[in-house]
Scaffold this motif. Structure first.
Motif, PDB file in Angstrom:
ATOM      1  N   HIS A  35      43.399 -73.623  83.824  1.00 33.12           N
ATOM      2  CA  HIS A  35      42.627 -73.888  82.599  1.00 33.12           C
ATOM      3  C   HIS A  35      42.290 -72.578  81.889  1.00 33.12           C
ATOM      4  O   HIS A  35      42.320 -72.511  80.652  1.00 33.12           O
ATOM      5  N   VAL A  89      36.730 -77.797  77.823  1.00 37.70           N
ATOM      6  CA  VAL A  89      36.547 -76.356  77.635  1.00 37.70           C
ATOM      7  C   VAL A  89      36.162 -76.104  76.187  1.00 37.70           C
ATOM      8  O   VAL A  89      36.817 -76.611  75.268  1.00 37.70           O
ATOM      9  N   ASN A 397      43.396 -77.745  76.523  1.00 38.09           N
ATOM     10  CA  ASN A 397      42.848 -77.982  77.860  1.00 38.09           C
ATOM     11  C   ASN A 397      42.667 -79.469  78.149  1.00 38.09           C
ATOM     12  O   ASN A 397      42.733 -79.895  79.307  1.00 38.09           O
ATOM     13  N   LEU A 400      45.927 -80.497  79.388  1.00 37.74           N
ATOM     14  CA  LEU A 400      46.156 -80.026  80.750  1.00 37.74           C
ATOM     15  C   LEU A 400      45.545 -80.979  81.784  1.00 37.74           C
ATOM     16  O   LEU A 400      46.054 -81.094  82.903  1.00 37.74           O
ATOM     17  N   LEU A 401      44.468 -81.673  81.427  1.00 36.21           N
ATOM     18  CA  LEU A 401      43.901 -82.665  82.336  1.00 36.21           C
ATOM     19  C   LEU A 401      44.947 -83.712  82.698  1.00 36.21           C
ATOM     20  O   LEU A 401      45.074 -84.122  83.855  1.00 36.21           O
ATOM     21  N   VAL A 412      36.830 -77.581  85.776  1.00 35.13           N
ATOM     22  CA  VAL A 412      36.535 -76.927  84.497  1.00 35.13           C
ATOM     23  C   VAL A 412      35.336 -75.998  84.643  1.00 35.13           C
ATOM     24  O   VAL A 412      35.287 -74.922  84.035  1.00 35.13           O
ATOM     25  N   SER A 415      36.597 -72.927  86.130  1.00 35.31           N
ATOM     26  CA  SER A 415      37.374 -72.167  85.126  1.00 35.31           C
ATOM     27  C   SER A 415      36.451 -71.382  84.205  1.00 35.31           C
ATOM     28  O   SER A 415      36.799 -70.286  83.750  1.00 35.31           O
TER      29      SER A 415
END
Length: 578
Positions: A35, A89, A397, A400-401, A412, A415
């Motif tokens: 992330h 994020v 992001n 990306l999940l 997260v 991150s």
């Protein structure tokens, strides 16, 4: 027909971890680092554009990147702990490029005769200070990257989205939403960022295309290969593996002198650390509040930043944004009205998308309100630390999940720790920030595509055999892409937008609105969906499923996903729960 029937599913079933389930700690650390790497693209791009416009050097750019990452880590922690609590994020926003560069080019600043007089990047100053904390414009005017007037934006945000009043106002707005109208909005959060994808990959095809192919092979062809601890390593850590491989390949090309005789543009896109961030970044630097000096305020510039704050949540594509500020930089000082709508729609779309990839219920009104309120506090932190830009939810992001199939909140949060750590350890952070941007662009092709398909998945709750629904969803998607394309092409060919009257503020409002794909989709979809055969189409629109998520008590799972830690809900931190 039974063998081809796919009943609607409220939650995605093939994800490995949901919002409040956590992978093993070793996986958490690697996933969190993924992330962090993904959000670096925007975090590096924004200062790379703004600092040179101010005459700043490579060290200035490195300092701003460090500050932006540090504040992003704090904002992400606050949002996941006390905001929506979704695994989102919060990073920099391209929407602030317009007001910031407009202020840099303000004629009142350009007329300052004394080069030792500093001005505030975001908003005016007239106090002489030391040049040590300033950046220098091309005409020897010093510009202090101090976000003073962002402080005046926070009360504006909290007055519109306060914890006590906002749940009711947001609830009233959510009455007009449905799966049919929200599907194109979420879809265009991804498709509206087309310019970030293959056009950037094409700037360095020898790096970008191998990156795209590597991600696809790891995610699709090798996803069932289980190695470490019987986990699908190639799929779950595909971003980290693909970036490592192609980044090493790019470094080999750079070291071998493949671009020694190439054009400056090719070198900028293909070479590693062409921006010289590694050599310019300090080994250790702690960003601190007011590091650029005390805040100063200017009412006109505050309205410009207010527009940026609100536009940030509908995130107009970068290309159209930058062209807009170059061609007509003086037209945004009264854009706050259209930005209010843009702000709310981006927040809603991003949080709903994140909730689905995290296997959570769609966030109810007071949770959305809570998230927007904490984004306002995030903007305050941007001003306090001087990070050059404001806050928005990182769309990449969210993608990306889905790509990693891990929607864990803990990932997260860890991150965010990486963002803070590597912002302090400047040299180490600069190493990762030296990744060529075509590598990120190839990754965006996959991540933004996932977000677009997630938006389409909301149509499963509607009756897509209905001509009414087909008409509304198709028109929303097509106009959401077509109208902004027309406005952007007009900017390029005529040096001004299609709306070109003597009232520059009026031109700005309409040209900005109609250059945003998600806002076009929301206007068309929500208007048609709430005015055409509404009573007869309640079930076809998906309202029996959607209505229960408007309030916190509408679904018993909301308490599991969105309750604040330490019983803060019961202590009055979130106001009245509808």
């Amino acid at each position: 027909m039974a063998e081809i029937s796919h009943p609607p599913q409220e939650q995605l079933t093939d994800l490995a971890f949901c919002i409040d389930s956590n992978p093993p700690w070793d996986h958490v650390i690697i996933l969190a680092f993924q992330h962090y790497i993904v959000m670096l693209g925007t975090s590096v791009m924004l200062p790379s554009l703004l600092v040179p416009l101010m005459g700043g050097n490579d060290r200035d750019k490195a300092n701003i990147i460090q500050t932006l990452l540090f504040v992003a880590g704090i904002k992400t922690l606050l949002q996941t702990l006390f905001g929506t609590r979704l695994p989102t994020v919060l990073g920099g926003s391209y929407a602030f490029v317009i007001p910031i560069v407009t202020i840099i080019r303000d004629s009142t600043l350009q007329r300052i005769p004394d080069p030792n007089i500093v001005t505030v990047l975001a908003y005016n100053s007239s106090s002489p200070r030391s040049n040590d904390n300033c950046l220098k414009l091309a005409d020897n005017t010093w510009v202090q990257p101090d976000m003073g007037n962002i402080f005046t934006v926070l009360p504006f945000l909290l007055s519109n989205y306060s914890w006590n009043d906002a749940p009711r106002s947001v609830h009233q707005l959510m009455i007009y939403f449905s799966p049919l109208s929200m599907s194109p909005v979420i879809c265009l959060l991804g498709l509206g960022l087309l310019d970030h994808g293959f056009p950037v990959v094409g700037n360095c095809v020898e790096i970008g295309i191998p990156m795209l192919i590597t991600v696809i092979v790891l995610c699709l062809r090798l996803k069932n290969i289980k190695t470490w601890k019987d986990e699908p390593v190639f799929e779950r850590f595909s971003v980290l593996l693909s970036i490592s491989i192609i980044w090493a390949y790019a470094q080999m090309l750079t070291a071998a002198g493949a671009y020694r005789h190439a054009s400056e543009k090719t070198q900028a896109h293909c070479c590693t650390d062409k921006a010289r961030l590694i050599s310019s970044a300090p080994w250790i630097k702690f960003p601190y509040p007011l590091q650029w000096g005390a805040p100063t305020f200017n009412a006109g510039h505050t309205f410009a930043i207010m527009a940026g704050v609100l536009v940030s949540l509908m995130e107009v594509s970068f290309k159209s944004t930058f062209e807009f500020l170059i061609l007509d930089p003086g037209c945004l000082l009264k854009a706050e009205d259209q930005s209010q709508l843009i702000n709310f729609m981006q927040s809603t779309g991003s949080y709903i998308a994140a909730s689905r990839f995290a296997m959570a219920t769609p966030p109810p009104a007071h949770v959305l309100s809570r998230g927007i309120g904490w984004q306002g506090i995030g903007v305050l932190l941007d001003g306090l630390f001087g990070s050059f830009t404001g806050s928005t939810v990182s769309v990449e992001n969210i993608g990306l999940l889905g790509l990693s199939r891990v929607g864990s909140r803990r990932v997260v949060q860890v991150s965010a720790g990486f963002m803070i750590l590597f912002s302090v350890l400047g040299k180490f952070g600069a190493v990762f920030a030296s990744i060529p941007f075509p590598i990120f662009a190839a990754l965006y092709c996959v991540l933004f595509g996932l977000l677009a398909s997630l938006g389409l998945s909301f149509l499963q709750f509607t009756n897509m055999n209905s001509m009414r629904n087909m008409f509304i969803s198709g028109l929303s998607l097509f106009l959401g892409l077509s109208i902004p394309q027309y406005f952007n092409q007009t900017w390029l060919s005529t040096r001004h937008g299609p709306v070109h009257t003597k009232a520059s503020w009026f031109n700005c409002i309409l040209n900005t609105l109609f250059s945003s794909p998600p806002i076009i989709a929301s206007i068309v979809g929500i208007f048609l969906d709430n005015t055409i055969d509404v009573d007869m189409s309640e079930k076809d629109r998906g309202m029996p499923w959607w209505a229960k998520f408007r309030s916190f008590r509408g679904d018993t799972r909301n308490e599991e996903f969105y309750t604040l830690p330490c019983n803060l809900n019961r202590n009055g931190w979130i106001g009245d729960v509808i």
